[in-house]
Write an enzyme that holds these catalytic residues in place. Sequence first.
Site, PDB file in Angstrom:
ATOM      1  CG  ASN A   1       8.738  -1.714  -0.267  1.00 22.42           C
ATOM      2  OD1 ASN A   1       8.143  -1.752   0.815  1.00 22.42           O
ATOM      3  ND2 ASN A   1       9.351  -0.626  -0.718  1.00 22.42           N
TER       4      ASN A   1
ATOM      5  CD  GLU B   1      11.220  -7.050   5.375  1.00 20.57           C
ATOM      6  OE1 GLU B   1      11.799  -7.953   6.015  1.00 20.57           O
ATOM      7  OE2 GLU B   1      10.546  -6.153   5.909  1.00 20.57           O
TER       8      GLU B   1
ATOM      9  NE  ARG C   1      10.619   6.365   7.967  1.00 19.92           N
ATOM     10  CZ  ARG C   1       9.635   6.156   7.088  1.00 19.92           C
ATOM     11  NH1 ARG C   1       9.705   5.134   6.233  1.00 19.92           N
ATOM     12  NH2 ARG C   1       8.599   6.958   7.040  1.00 19.92           N
TER      13      ARG C   1
ATOM     14  N   PRO D   1       0.799  -1.226   0.000  1.00 18.45           N
ATOM     15  CG  PRO D   1      -0.274  -1.238   2.046  1.00 18.45           C
ATOM     16  CD  PRO D   1       0.511  -2.094   1.121  1.00 18.45           C
ATOM     17  CG  ASN D   2      -0.188   4.234   1.469  1.00 13.98           C
ATOM     18  OD1 ASN D   2      -1.178   4.797   1.023  1.00 13.98           O
ATOM     19  ND2 ASN D   2      -0.197   3.615   2.623  1.00 13.98           N
TER      20      ASN D   2
ATOM     21  NE  ARG E   1       3.871   6.735   1.638  1.00 14.38           N
ATOM     22  CZ  ARG E   1       4.229   5.515   2.001  1.00 14.38           C
ATOM     23  NH1 ARG E   1       4.651   4.641   1.093  1.00 14.38           N
ATOM     24  NH2 ARG E   1       4.162   5.154   3.248  1.00 14.38           N
TER      25      ARG E   1
ATOM     26  CE1 TYR F   1       9.198   5.332   2.527  1.00 15.73           C
ATOM     27  CE2 TYR F   1       7.515   7.043   2.561  1.00 15.73           C
ATOM     28  CZ  TYR F   1       8.097   5.919   3.121  1.00 15.73           C
ATOM     29  OH  TYR F   1       7.570   5.374   4.266  1.00 15.73           O
TER      30      TYR F   1
ATOM     31  CB  ALA G   1       2.234   0.268   6.547  1.00 19.26           C
TER      32      ALA G   1
ATOM     33  CG  HIS H   1      11.592  -1.885   3.967  1.00 15.80           C
ATOM     34  ND1 HIS H   1      10.215  -1.807   3.986  1.00 15.80           N
ATOM     35  CD2 HIS H   1      11.914  -3.023   4.621  1.00 15.80           C
ATOM     36  CE1 HIS H   1       9.736  -2.855   4.633  1.00 15.80           C
ATOM     37  NE2 HIS H   1      10.740  -3.611   5.026  1.00 15.80           N
TER      38      HIS H   1
HETATM   39  C1  DQA Z   1       8.624   1.305   3.255  1.00 17.42           C
HETATM   40  C2  DQA Z   1       8.812   1.484   4.777  1.00 17.42           C
HETATM   41  C3  DQA Z   1       7.508   1.236   5.514  1.00 17.42           C
HETATM   42  O1  DQA Z   1       7.703   1.459   6.907  1.00 17.42           O
HETATM   43  C4  DQA Z   1       6.428   2.178   5.032  1.00 17.42           C
HETATM   44  O2  DQA Z   1       5.204   1.902   5.668  1.00 17.42           O
HETATM   45  C5  DQA Z   1       6.286   2.204   3.553  1.00 17.42           C
HETATM   46  C6  DQA Z   1       7.489   2.180   2.734  1.00 17.42           C
HETATM   47  C7  DQA Z   1       9.908   1.668   2.476  1.00 17.42           C
HETATM   48  O3  DQA Z   1      10.006   1.281   1.322  1.00 17.42           O
HETATM   49  O4  DQA Z   1      10.777   2.354   3.020  1.00 17.42           O
HETATM   50  O5  DQA Z   1       5.191   2.316   3.021  1.00 17.42           O
HETATM   51  O6  DQA Z   1       8.332  -0.049   2.999  1.00 17.42           O
END
Ligand code: DQA
Length: 155
Positions: free
Chosen positions: A76, A100, A109, A12-13, A20, A25, A79, A102
């Site tokens: 990725n 995994e 963070r 998500p997002n 964003r 990011y 959240a 990010h």
């Molecule tokens: C994320 C890190 C997560 O904590 C966050 O909720 C994201 C992006 C990253 O790519 O840094 O949506 O996965």
Amino acid sequence: MSALLVLLLSGPNLALLGERQPEVYGTATLADHVARASGAAERLGLSLEHLQSEREGDLVDAVHGARGRCDAIVVNAGAISHYGWSLHDALATFAGPVVELHLSNPDAREPWRHRSVLAPVSDGTVAGFGGVGYELAVEAVSRLLRSSGTTSPRR
Ligand code: DQA
């Protein structure tokens, strides 16, 4: 012979990347990152497919669909990484390498980002390298596939 297939999953997002929180990011879009991952895959002789969803269930479905069809997963999950036990359980059923990913470094963070529920079912994590991480994660699965002797596709 067809190439080994890597599934890249985005949670998500991440579709909002570019707009964003660019200070966290960066300004690259998800399409930019997918292109970067695809380029790395191509250089390494791998195929890559991508799915993004705002919903945990869609990511679970994608992992089920990858079983016996894809050779590795880069995820990725946004959240969902921090609470998504159903995605954890789905990844636990996947036989190939899981990395995994990010963009940011969640450990640097807010405290709620410090726990990844996907880490226990991943071979490793690439975090904190921004868009370069997409290349590093594909390189990591390539090395894991090679070291496990996986040279021909599962399907
Ligand atoms: C994320 C890190 C997560 O904590 C966050 O909720 C994201 C992006 C990253 O790519 O840094 O949506 O996965």
